[in-house]
Design an enzyme around this catalytic site. Structure first.
Site, mmCIF file in Angstrom:
data_model
loop_
_atom_site.group_PDB
_atom_site.id
_atom_site.type_symbol
_atom_site.label_atom_id
_atom_site.label_comp_id
_atom_site.label_asym_id
_atom_site.label_seq_id
_atom_site.Cartn_x
_atom_site.Cartn_y
_atom_site.Cartn_z
ATOM 1 N N LYS A 115 52.941 -23.489 64.979
ATOM 2 C CA LYS A 115 54.218 -22.463 64.669
ATOM 3 C C LYS A 115 54.845 -24.200 64.453
ATOM 4 C CE LYS A 115 56.853 -18.987 64.676
ATOM 5 N NZ LYS A 115 56.426 -17.477 64.587
HETATM 6 P P1 NAD Z 1 65.487 -13.432 59.606
HETATM 7 O O1 NAD Z 1 65.575 -14.972 59.788
HETATM 8 O O2 NAD Z 1 64.898 -12.698 58.955
HETATM 9 O O3 NAD Z 1 66.280 -12.716 60.668
HETATM 10 C C1 NAD Z 1 66.934 -12.770 62.019
HETATM 11 C C2 NAD Z 1 67.629 -11.789 62.299
HETATM 12 O O4 NAD Z 1 68.063 -11.946 64.015
HETATM 13 C C3 NAD Z 1 68.681 -11.704 61.543
HETATM 14 O O5 NAD Z 1 69.462 -10.561 61.921
HETATM 15 C C4 NAD Z 1 70.168 -12.426 63.076
HETATM 16 O O6 NAD Z 1 71.102 -12.155 62.592
HETATM 17 C C5 NAD Z 1 69.486 -11.591 64.120
HETATM 18 N N1 NAD Z 1 69.606 -13.076 65.050
HETATM 19 C C6 NAD Z 1 69.849 -14.191 65.082
HETATM 20 N N2 NAD Z 1 70.461 -14.686 66.448
HETATM 21 C C7 NAD Z 1 70.429 -13.451 66.992
HETATM 22 C C8 NAD Z 1 70.761 -13.387 68.609
HETATM 23 N N3 NAD Z 1 70.941 -14.731 69.805
HETATM 24 N N4 NAD Z 1 71.337 -11.919 69.333
HETATM 25 C C9 NAD Z 1 71.063 -10.939 68.004
HETATM 26 N N5 NAD Z 1 70.457 -11.495 66.842
HETATM 27 C C10 NAD Z 1 70.192 -12.678 66.163
HETATM 28 O O7 NAD Z 1 63.996 -13.488 61.024
HETATM 29 P P2 NAD Z 1 62.588 -12.436 60.545
HETATM 30 O O8 NAD Z 1 61.438 -12.934 59.915
HETATM 31 O O9 NAD Z 1 63.324 -11.077 60.827
HETATM 32 O O10 NAD Z 1 61.787 -12.694 62.474
HETATM 33 C C11 NAD Z 1 62.790 -11.759 63.689
HETATM 34 C C12 NAD Z 1 62.132 -12.078 63.924
HETATM 35 O O11 NAD Z 1 60.126 -11.415 64.020
HETATM 36 C C13 NAD Z 1 61.562 -13.542 64.776
HETATM 37 O O12 NAD Z 1 60.655 -13.452 66.649
HETATM 38 C C14 NAD Z 1 60.078 -13.616 64.181
HETATM 39 O O13 NAD Z 1 59.181 -14.574 64.988
HETATM 40 C C15 NAD Z 1 59.497 -12.486 64.101
HETATM 41 N N6 NAD Z 1 58.221 -12.633 63.009
HETATM 42 C C16 NAD Z 1 58.259 -12.438 62.114
HETATM 43 C C17 NAD Z 1 57.615 -12.424 61.290
HETATM 44 C C18 NAD Z 1 57.956 -12.145 59.319
HETATM 45 O O14 NAD Z 1 56.794 -11.908 58.575
HETATM 46 N N7 NAD Z 1 59.363 -12.748 59.725
HETATM 47 C C19 NAD Z 1 56.187 -11.713 61.382
HETATM 48 C C20 NAD Z 1 56.539 -11.913 62.760
HETATM 49 C C21 NAD Z 1 57.018 -12.121 63.648
#
Ligand code: NAD
Length: 430
Positions: A115
């Protein structure tokens, strides 16, 4: 390059590293993990911290700090996302890299865990600046990433466009004859730049599938069940999209800007359109009221989907939770203290390393297509994803029953046992 020693296992400000280590220790104790293999898995293999300069739009130069932590590659190349966020630091990268190792192992993929990211607030930079930052970060990482070595993917605040910039920069540094053989150095690319159909929705679809499989086991009908979502980005949106298609009702959403709720339900597609026109924010959506963030997790609902950052459900708010199911779209959203409280209350938790593993499975499909010069159709990708998610879910659910443990412990046991087997069979060089 430094490695993680036991003395550096001090809780970071977010405590995510301490959480993942406690989750690991708990499962390792139960299976009485070989003590030498335990020593290997407790530390990260490689850690890169790079400082690099980038010219800003106003002509000034700013120095950025980027991270890439490679935890373990016993099962295959390192794999894991890149995050752009002010909370990115070495401990956060270590914790998230470890979770990736358990996730890829549990999913039965030929990958290890890594990561990284850059400590910055992307809202403060123009698209042009973000492009230059991304390209310079890729250049700084150099051959420490690679299609058969370490394969990044999108995470918080990075997206297919970010991956296309990384790919282009990485390819451009290779001799012409080798350029197109490096297409699989990153996954989560736009379709036109070598991406795969379905990768955009893979994580959220996987989150939904694990909820559906859980509901099948528990004989719960998802129709009219109320769910709340923290984070309305890639994972939160797609999970909500598929839950709504199944007849469930989204009653509250929280993002980085604040929280909204509406008892009658919030249309997932209308909210997506609204956020696109509203600088990404959910605040001000028609008919929904604005809430204090502190009220969010205590809202009345059936299912809670944390899909934002780590350590959001803590001992401070766990007691207020009314949902009977928490599906961890985010990595590490529930800390160890909160988990104890939730399990005592009889709340089921579908753990991150299972719940959001659809993303890395979708990435694996993209990587395979790039390697083999194949292009799969959307329905083919989704069917393969469902098959793999069902297999993982069933193994975790059955192991939890057999060993009388919670689903997280069961998932860790399965993940660690696969790694243990690989080390026992191969031995330690020399
Ligand atoms: P993203 O950037 O597309 O979206 C993140 C969202 O979280 C946004 O709506 C943002 O406004 C919100 N956010 C940020 N800080 C916040 C806070 N303090 N309180 C509330 N909301 C908040 O990111 P994503 O890709 O959707 O990833 C989200 C989570 O999923 C992360 O933990 C990431 O590690 C995990 N994840 C993502 C993937 C992927 O394929 N994108 C895969 C596995 C896990």
């Amino acid at each position: 390059m430094t490695t993680l020693t036991k003395t550096s296992r001090i809780p970071s400000k977010q405590g995510m590293l301490e959480n993942v280590m406690r989750q690991f220790d708990h499962a390792a104790d139960i299976i009485d993990l070989n003590k030498n293999i335990r020593k290997i898995l407790e530390v990260t293999n490689n850690e890169f911290v790079v400082h690099f300069p980038v010219r800003m739009d106003n002509g000034e130069v700013e120095i950025f700090t980027g991270y890439r932590v490679q935890h373990n590659n016993a099962l295959g190349p390192y794999k894991g996302g890149l995050r752009y966020h002010p909370t990115v630091d070495i401990d956060a990268a270590r914790a998230l890299a470890m979770w990736m190792t358990w996730k890829t192992s549990l999913a039965g993929l030929p990958y290890g865990g890594a990561k990284g990211g850059i400590q910055l607030d992307p809202t403060k930079y123009s698209q042009e600046e973000l492009q230059r930052i991304t390209r310079r970060f890729t250049y700084a990482l150099g051959d420490n990433i690679g299609p058969e070595l370490d394969i990044p993917a999108p995470d918080v605040n990075t997206n297919p466009q970010t991956m296309a910039w990384i790919l282009d920069t990485y390819m451009s540094t290779k001799p012409p004859a080798e350029r197109s053989t490096n297409m699989h150095v990153v996954t989560g690319k736009p379709i036109g730049a070598g991406g795969s159909e379905g990768r955009d929705r893979a994580t959220g679809y996987g989150v939904f599938l694990t909820i559906k499989f859980w509901a099948e086991q528990k004989k719960v009908d998802l129709k009219d069940k109320k769910f709340i979502v923290q984070g309305f980005g890639n994972v939160g949106y797609w999970a909500a999209h598929f839950l709504e298609k199944e007849g469930a009702i989204m009653t509250a959403v929280q993002d980085a800007n604040g929280s909204i709720a509406c008892e009658e339900g919030i249309s997932v597609e209308k909210l997506l359109d609204y956020t696109k026109a509203n600088k990404g924010s959910v605040l001000g959506f028609a008919r929904a009221k604005t809430l204090e963030n502190s009220e969010f997790f205590g809202l009345d609902c059936d299912i809670c989907v944390p899909a934002a950052l780590g350590n959001q459900i803590t001992a401070q708010n766990a007691n207020k939770i009314k949902a009977y199911l928490i599906a961890e779209g985010a990595n590490g959203p529930t800390d160890v203290g909160a988990e104890e409280i939730l399990l005592k209350k009889g709340i089921d938790i579908i753990p991150d390393i299972l719940c959001n593993s659809g993303g890395v499975i979708g990435s694996y499909f993209e990587w395979l297509q790039n390697k083999n010069g194949e292009i799969w159709q959307l329905d083919e990708v989704m069917a393969k994803l469902e098959k793999k998610m069902r297999d993982s879910f069933t193994r975790v659910f059955e192991t939890a029953k057999e060993r009388n443990v919670d689903m997280r412990t069961a998932a860790f046991i399965l993940a660690i046992e696969r790694l243990e087997e690989a080390y026992v069979q191969r031995g330690i060089f020399p």
